[in-house]
Design an enzyme around this catalytic site. Structure first.
Site, short mmCIF file in Angstrom:
data_model
loop_
_atom_site.label_atom_id
_atom_site.label_comp_id
_atom_site.label_asym_id
_atom_site.label_seq_id
_atom_site.Cartn_x
_atom_site.Cartn_y
_atom_site.Cartn_z
CG HIS A 1 -2.31 -6.07 -8.87
ND1 HIS A 1 -2.54 -5.86 -9.86
CD2 HIS A 1 -2.35 -5.50 -7.39
CE1 HIS A 1 -3.85 -5.00 -9.04
NE2 HIS A 1 -4.16 -4.88 -7.98
C1 UD1 Z 1 -3.93 -2.23 -3.88
C2 UD1 Z 1 -5.40 -2.22 -3.35
C3 UD1 Z 1 -5.45 -2.67 -5.08
C4 UD1 Z 1 -5.49 -1.97 -6.04
C5 UD1 Z 1 -3.93 -1.98 -5.14
C6 UD1 Z 1 -3.45 -1.19 -7.38
C7 UD1 Z 1 -6.39 -2.77 -1.77
C8 UD1 Z 1 -7.70 -3.15 -0.66
N1 UD1 Z 1 -5.53 -2.71 -2.43
O1 UD1 Z 1 -3.47 -3.21 -3.43
O2 UD1 Z 1 -7.63 -2.52 -5.13
O3 UD1 Z 1 -6.15 -2.64 -7.44
O4 UD1 Z 1 -3.35 -0.62 -4.37
O5 UD1 Z 1 -1.55 -1.28 -7.40
O6 UD1 Z 1 -6.22 -0.79 -0.77
N2 UD1 Z 1 4.19 -2.82 -1.01
C9 UD1 Z 1 4.93 -2.54 -1.42
N3 UD1 Z 1 5.70 -0.94 -1.52
C10 UD1 Z 1 4.64 -0.13 -1.68
C11 UD1 Z 1 3.11 -0.28 -1.15
C12 UD1 Z 1 2.61 -1.53 -1.17
O7 UD1 Z 1 6.06 -3.14 -1.03
O8 UD1 Z 1 4.65 1.18 -2.41
C13 UD1 Z 1 3.92 -4.43 -1.23
C14 UD1 Z 1 3.84 -4.97 1.09
O9 UD1 Z 1 4.78 -6.00 0.27
C15 UD1 Z 1 2.87 -5.11 0.52
C16 UD1 Z 1 1.79 -5.40 -0.46
O10 UD1 Z 1 2.42 -4.83 -1.70
O11 UD1 Z 1 2.02 -5.26 1.56
C17 UD1 Z 1 0.63 -5.30 -0.53
O12 UD1 Z 1 0.41 -3.24 -0.47
P1 UD1 Z 1 -0.78 -3.34 -0.16
O13 UD1 Z 1 -1.31 -1.84 -0.65
O14 UD1 Z 1 -1.64 -4.27 1.22
O15 UD1 Z 1 -2.31 -3.45 -1.42
P2 UD1 Z 1 -2.04 -3.53 -2.65
O16 UD1 Z 1 -1.42 -5.13 -3.11
O17 UD1 Z 1 -1.07 -2.43 -4.05
#
Ligand code: UD1
Length: 353
Positions: free
Chosen positions: A204
């Protein structure tokens, strides 16, 4: 004493569970603030339900966005929340955007901040998590370190006086969950898999998902492994693969929705090997003594590599060789503590209150 915990992303809910339990057992007032960084039920609600975490007292509902927009949205709301609850400690977890937002808000308001999982370093300044953890450690008043290596990093940055070695709270919840497991993984029946006859994979991180060419190489490499690979697909992976026209069901890969915590632990225990870029999963696999291949240039959990249970393969061409390597020698090393870190955290907060 009142502790105000700020969490927002999946691994933080796992860390929150033993802290919430220990706080309740110690009669401490515990306020939980969920930023809403993760909002999919499979990344959030299932953890509160299954791990018996108290419902959040406050939900900020920030959702997804660029780093600045997401972090700024949290900051804009946290001042009022911290002010209203007037805690003795704001407790922040790990290295996500929710961590840095809460640390920054609290320190500006002269409310003391404790950082759980302090001192971890990848020394990779491309990682958003590395910025978050370095800045949080330097802002915080109390640094709760999971390992001696983390303590050494804090000392090297002049932070030794604020640091306390408490152990790793994820180990608390992992060992307790493992001991409560009944039967084997439901995945075996669901996907018609043999025990020890498949890999569990998660991918991820931005460095692996956001470059379509690299993502395609990783999925192709997983698909050409001899044993099937159950790829537990984070929404970010699903979104990036769809944008790039990459079919996650390549070769022997079986894409699957993310698992709830207990199901994940059962799946890892039933598997022959883990392939991941997650920090937490590398360590969980080690604690379950399942060999791991980590698709990154470095790890914060260096003990897993030093003890031979984890191999780093930044080069995708090396994944197949690493996954088929012989099982390492058994070890009774316990670099992540004794499963009672959360009690130590609450006690340390109390003695420093
Ligand atoms: C975040 C953390 C990472 C952790 C990970 C665990 C940061 C910078 N990164 O990364 O350290 O390892 O969580 O999973 O905080 N999205 C959804 N649904 C959700 C959440 C996210 O669809 O409930 C999608 C969205 O497209 C979003 C992308 O995932 O833009 C990334 O989500 P984000 O919370 O920005 O970072 P993670 O990659 O989840």
């Amino acid at each position: 004493m009142r502790i105000l915990s700020v969490v927002g992303a999946r691994p933080q809910f796992v860390k929150l569970a033993p802290i919430d339990r220990a706080a309740r057992a110690a009669g401490v007032d515990h306020v939980i603030v969920h930023t809403g960084q993760h909002y999919d039920p499979l990344l959030s609600d299932v953890f509160f339900d299954e791990l018996g975490i108290s419902a959040p007292d406050v939900h900020l509902g920030v959702g997804s966005g660029s780093h600045g927009v997401q972090t700024g949205s949290m900051l804009g709301q946290l001042d009022a929340v911290i002010s209203e609850h007037a805690p003795d400690w704001v407790l922040v977890y790990g290295d996500t955007n929710s961590t840095i937002a809460a640390a920054l808000s609290a320190v500006k308001m002269h409310v003391r901040v404790a950082h759980l999982e302090a001192g971890l370093r990848s020394f990779n300044r491309r990682m958003p998590e590395e910025h978050n953890r370095v800045l949080t450690d330097h802002a915080a008043d109390l640094l709760l370190a999971p390992t001696q290596v983390a303590m050494d990093h804090l000392a090297a940055e002049g932070l030794a006086e604020r640091a306390v070695l408490v152990g790793d709270v994820m180990t608390d919840v992992l060992l307790a969950t493992r001991d409560e497991l009944v039967g084997t993984s439901p995945l075996l029946d669901e996907l018609d898999l043999a025990p020890g006859g498949f890999q569990v994979a998660t991918i991820h991180r931005a460095d692996n998902t956001d470059d379509p060419e690299r993502l395609r190489e990783i999925v192709t490499a997983l698909g050409s492994l001899e044993y099937p690979t159950v790829l537990l697909a984070h929404p970010r992976l699903v979104a990036r693969a769809a944008e790039a026209g990459i079919d996650l069901a390549a070769g022997t890969v079986i894409p699957h929705a993310p698992l709830a915590y207990r199901d994940l632990i059962a799946a890892v225990l039933a598997s022959r090997h883990v392939v991941t870029d997650s920090g937490g999963l590398q360590k969980e696999a080690f604690l379950l003594r399942v060999p791991t291949t980590t698709v990154r240039t470095e790890t914060e959990w260096v003990e897993t590599v030093d003890l031979g249970w984890n191999v780093l393969t930044p080069d995708v061409a090396d994944i197949a060789g690493a996954v088929s390597r012989p099982r390492p020698d058994d070890t009774d090393a316990a670099p992540y503590g004794d499963g009672r870190a959360a009690e130590r955290v609450v006690e340390t907060l109390r003695s420093h209150a």
